[in-house]
Write a protein that holds these residues in place. Structure first.
Motif, PDB file in Angstrom:
ATOM      1  N   ARG A 185      51.069  33.199  37.448  1.00 17.06           N
ATOM      2  CA  ARG A 185      50.388  33.272  38.741  1.00 17.06           C
ATOM      3  C   ARG A 185      51.314  33.906  39.781  1.00 17.06           C
ATOM      4  O   ARG A 185      50.903  34.770  40.558  1.00 17.06           O
ATOM      5  CB  ARG A 185      49.965  31.874  39.189  1.00 17.06           C
ATOM      6  CG  ARG A 185      49.182  31.876  40.484  1.00 17.06           C
ATOM      7  CD  ARG A 185      48.603  30.480  40.778  1.00 17.06           C
ATOM      8  NE  ARG A 185      47.712  30.549  41.907  1.00 17.06           N
ATOM      9  CZ  ARG A 185      48.097  30.415  43.176  1.00 17.06           C
ATOM     10  NH1 ARG A 185      49.370  30.181  43.455  1.00 17.06           N
ATOM     11  NH2 ARG A 185      47.230  30.511  44.163  1.00 17.06           N
ATOM     12  N   PHE A 186      52.584  33.499  39.776  1.00 19.55           N
ATOM     13  CA  PHE A 186      53.572  34.077  40.687  1.00 19.55           C
ATOM     14  C   PHE A 186      53.645  35.588  40.468  1.00 19.55           C
ATOM     15  O   PHE A 186      53.616  36.368  41.414  1.00 19.55           O
ATOM     16  CB  PHE A 186      54.943  33.434  40.458  1.00 19.55           C
ATOM     17  CG  PHE A 186      56.025  33.964  41.361  1.00 19.55           C
ATOM     18  CD1 PHE A 186      56.346  33.306  42.528  1.00 19.55           C
ATOM     19  CD2 PHE A 186      56.729  35.121  41.039  1.00 19.55           C
ATOM     20  CE1 PHE A 186      57.339  33.785  43.374  1.00 19.55           C
ATOM     21  CE2 PHE A 186      57.718  35.608  41.867  1.00 19.55           C
ATOM     22  CZ  PHE A 186      58.030  34.940  43.037  1.00 19.55           C
ATOM     23  N   ALA A 187      53.751  36.004  39.201  1.00 15.33           N
ATOM     24  CA  ALA A 187      53.870  37.426  38.876  1.00 15.33           C
ATOM     25  C   ALA A 187      52.662  38.209  39.374  1.00 15.33           C
ATOM     26  O   ALA A 187      52.800  39.268  39.985  1.00 15.33           O
ATOM     27  CB  ALA A 187      54.043  37.613  37.365  1.00 15.33           C
ATOM     28  N   ILE A 188      51.469  37.682  39.136  1.00 17.54           N
ATOM     29  CA  ILE A 188      50.258  38.383  39.556  1.00 17.54           C
ATOM     30  C   ILE A 188      50.196  38.489  41.078  1.00 17.54           C
ATOM     31  O   ILE A 188      49.907  39.556  41.625  1.00 17.54           O
ATOM     32  CB  ILE A 188      49.004  37.696  38.978  1.00 17.54           C
ATOM     33  CG1 ILE A 188      48.939  37.961  37.470  1.00 17.54           C
ATOM     34  CG2 ILE A 188      47.736  38.184  39.673  1.00 17.54           C
ATOM     35  CD1 ILE A 188      47.953  37.100  36.729  1.00 17.54           C
ATOM     36  N   LEU A 189      50.479  37.399  41.760  1.00 17.39           N
ATOM     37  CA  LEU A 189      50.434  37.428  43.226  1.00 17.39           C
ATOM     38  C   LEU A 189      51.504  38.361  43.801  1.00 17.39           C
ATOM     39  O   LEU A 189      51.255  39.068  44.777  1.00 17.39           O
ATOM     40  CB  LEU A 189      50.572  36.017  43.798  1.00 17.39           C
ATOM     41  CG  LEU A 189      49.379  35.102  43.544  1.00 17.39           C
ATOM     42  CD1 LEU A 189      49.690  33.681  44.013  1.00 17.39           C
ATOM     43  CD2 LEU A 189      48.127  35.638  44.211  1.00 17.39           C
ATOM     44  N   LEU A 190      52.669  38.373  43.188  1.00 18.07           N
ATOM     45  CA  LEU A 190      53.726  39.280  43.656  1.00 18.07           C
ATOM     46  C   LEU A 190      53.320  40.735  43.448  1.00 18.07           C
ATOM     47  O   LEU A 190      53.448  41.572  44.352  1.00 18.07           O
ATOM     48  CB  LEU A 190      55.040  38.994  42.930  1.00 18.07           C
ATOM     49  CG  LEU A 190      56.206  39.916  43.299  1.00 18.07           C
ATOM     50  CD1 LEU A 190      56.605  39.733  44.771  1.00 18.07           C
ATOM     51  CD2 LEU A 190      57.401  39.647  42.401  1.00 18.07           C
ATOM     52  N   LEU A 191      52.817  41.049  42.264  1.00 19.39           N
ATOM     53  CA  LEU A 191      52.488  42.437  41.937  1.00 19.39           C
ATOM     54  C   LEU A 191      51.231  42.939  42.642  1.00 19.39           C
ATOM     55  O   LEU A 191      51.000  44.143  42.706  1.00 19.39           O
ATOM     56  CB  LEU A 191      52.359  42.601  40.417  1.00 19.39           C
ATOM     57  CG  LEU A 191      53.656  42.322  39.640  1.00 19.39           C
ATOM     58  CD1 LEU A 191      53.406  42.384  38.141  1.00 19.39           C
ATOM     59  CD2 LEU A 191      54.778  43.255  40.053  1.00 19.39           C
ATOM     60  N   THR A 192      50.436  42.021  43.172  1.00 19.95           N
ATOM     61  CA  THR A 192      49.251  42.428  43.930  1.00 19.95           C
ATOM     62  C   THR A 192      49.454  42.235  45.433  1.00 19.95           C
ATOM     63  O   THR A 192      48.516  42.435  46.213  1.00 19.95           O
ATOM     64  CB  THR A 192      47.990  41.653  43.480  1.00 19.95           C
ATOM     65  OG1 THR A 192      48.218  40.250  43.634  1.00 19.95           O
ATOM     66  CG2 THR A 192      47.616  41.993  42.049  1.00 19.95           C
ATOM     67  N   ALA A 193      50.664  41.852  45.841  1.00 19.33           N
ATOM     68  CA  ALA A 193      50.938  41.650  47.270  1.00 19.33           C
ATOM     69  C   ALA A 193      50.668  42.953  48.023  1.00 19.33           C
ATOM     70  O   ALA A 193      51.102  44.031  47.613  1.00 19.33           O
ATOM     71  CB  ALA A 193      52.383  41.204  47.474  1.00 19.33           C
ATOM     72  N   GLY A 194      49.904  42.859  49.080  1.00 25.46           N
ATOM     73  CA  GLY A 194      49.592  44.036  49.887  1.00 25.46           C
ATOM     74  C   GLY A 194      48.413  44.841  49.382  1.00 25.46           C
ATOM     75  O   GLY A 194      48.017  45.826  49.995  1.00 25.46           O
ATOM     76  N   ILE A 195      47.831  44.441  48.272  1.00 30.35           N
ATOM     77  CA  ILE A 195      46.679  45.160  47.720  1.00 30.35           C
ATOM     78  C   ILE A 195      45.406  44.456  48.191  1.00 30.35           C
ATOM     79  O   ILE A 195      45.277  43.244  48.073  1.00 30.35           O
ATOM     80  CB  ILE A 195      46.725  45.179  46.179  1.00 30.35           C
ATOM     81  CG1 ILE A 195      47.853  46.097  45.708  1.00 30.35           C
ATOM     82  CG2 ILE A 195      45.395  45.622  45.591  1.00 30.35           C
ATOM     83  CD1 ILE A 195      48.033  46.131  44.213  1.00 30.35           C
ATOM     84  N   THR A 196      44.501  45.232  48.707  1.00 30.09           N
ATOM     85  CA  THR A 196      43.195  44.699  49.091  1.00 30.09           C
ATOM     86  C   THR A 196      42.225  44.946  47.943  1.00 30.09           C
ATOM     87  O   THR A 196      42.082  46.079  47.491  1.00 30.09           O
ATOM     88  CB  THR A 196      42.675  45.386  50.376  1.00 30.09           C
ATOM     89  OG1 THR A 196      43.652  45.218  51.402  1.00 30.09           O
ATOM     90  CG2 THR A 196      41.358  44.790  50.818  1.00 30.09           C
ATOM     91  N   VAL A 197      41.608  43.886  47.485  1.00 25.72           N
ATOM     92  CA  VAL A 197      40.658  44.016  46.382  1.00 25.72           C
ATOM     93  C   VAL A 197      39.326  44.491  46.946  1.00 25.72           C
ATOM     94  O   VAL A 197      38.772  43.880  47.855  1.00 25.72           O
ATOM     95  CB  VAL A 197      40.483  42.672  45.642  1.00 25.72           C
ATOM     96  CG1 VAL A 197      39.482  42.813  44.512  1.00 25.72           C
ATOM     97  CG2 VAL A 197      41.821  42.190  45.108  1.00 25.72           C
ATOM     98  N   ARG A 198      38.863  45.581  46.405  1.00 22.17           N
ATOM     99  CA  ARG A 198      37.576  46.140  46.836  1.00 22.17           C
ATOM    100  C   ARG A 198      36.437  45.352  46.199  1.00 22.17           C
ATOM    101  O   ARG A 198      36.567  44.851  45.085  1.00 22.17           O
ATOM    102  CB  ARG A 198      37.490  47.608  46.436  1.00 22.17           C
ATOM    103  CG  ARG A 198      38.592  48.443  47.073  1.00 22.17           C
ATOM    104  CD  ARG A 198      38.520  49.897  46.594  1.00 22.17           C
ATOM    105  NE  ARG A 198      39.725  50.602  46.966  1.00 22.17           N
ATOM    106  CZ  ARG A 198      40.554  51.184  46.096  1.00 22.17           C
ATOM    107  NH1 ARG A 198      40.275  51.172  44.819  1.00 22.17           N
ATOM    108  NH2 ARG A 198      41.629  51.798  46.527  1.00 22.17           N
TER     109      ARG A 198
END
Length: 142
Positions: free
Chosen positions: A101-114
């Motif tokens: 979960r940490f990895a996913i949240l870190l790697l998606t930080a700043g990404i807005t999901v369309r």
């Protein structure tokens, strides 16, 4: 809690790159052949911290593994897995889920999901291995 840790890290170091964050935190990154079933590991030795990544993984997987192991550093300080498996009822699987979960949240930080994006689309766009897309489905990304 995880969101707050990631927010503080990315704000302080101005990056969400797990390799840059590990270096900034003084964590040594090593690459070696870990065999077929191990992608990476995190350990401490003589006050030094290490992330070891399987050297045969794709760059995408190496980045995810680095983020995952960084999660162990930030979330599970001082926890000895052998001790947990042998002397408590705390399932180590939970630690792995938290690190993912940490990895996913870190790697998606700043990404807005369309709105029209699937979890697989988000994985492709953020450089997360596509095999991890089922984990994104149950998470709320900002």
């Amino acid at each position: 809690m995880v969101d707050e840790i990631i927010r503080k890290l990315t704000r302080k170091y101005k990056t969400s790159c797990p390799f840059e964050l590990a270096r900034a935190l003084g964590i040594h990154i090593r690459y070696t052949d870990l065999g077929k079933s191990t992608k990476g590991l995190y350990y401490r030795k003589l006050r030094r911290r290490f992330i070891v990544i399987h050297n045969q993984l794709s760059p995408e997987w190496q980045r995810f593994v680095c983020a995952h192991e960084l999660g162990h550093d930030r979330l599970h300080k001082g926890i000895n897995r052998f001790f947990l498996e042998e002397h408590s009822y705390f399932a180590p699987g939970k630690l792995e889920r938290q690190a993912n979960r940490f990895a996913i949240l870190l790697l998606t930080a700043g990404i807005t999901v369309r709105q029209e994006e699937t979890s697989l689309d988000v994985c492709r766009r953020s450089g997360i291995p596509p095999e991890m897309h089922p984990l994104l489905e149950g998470m709320s990304l900002k």
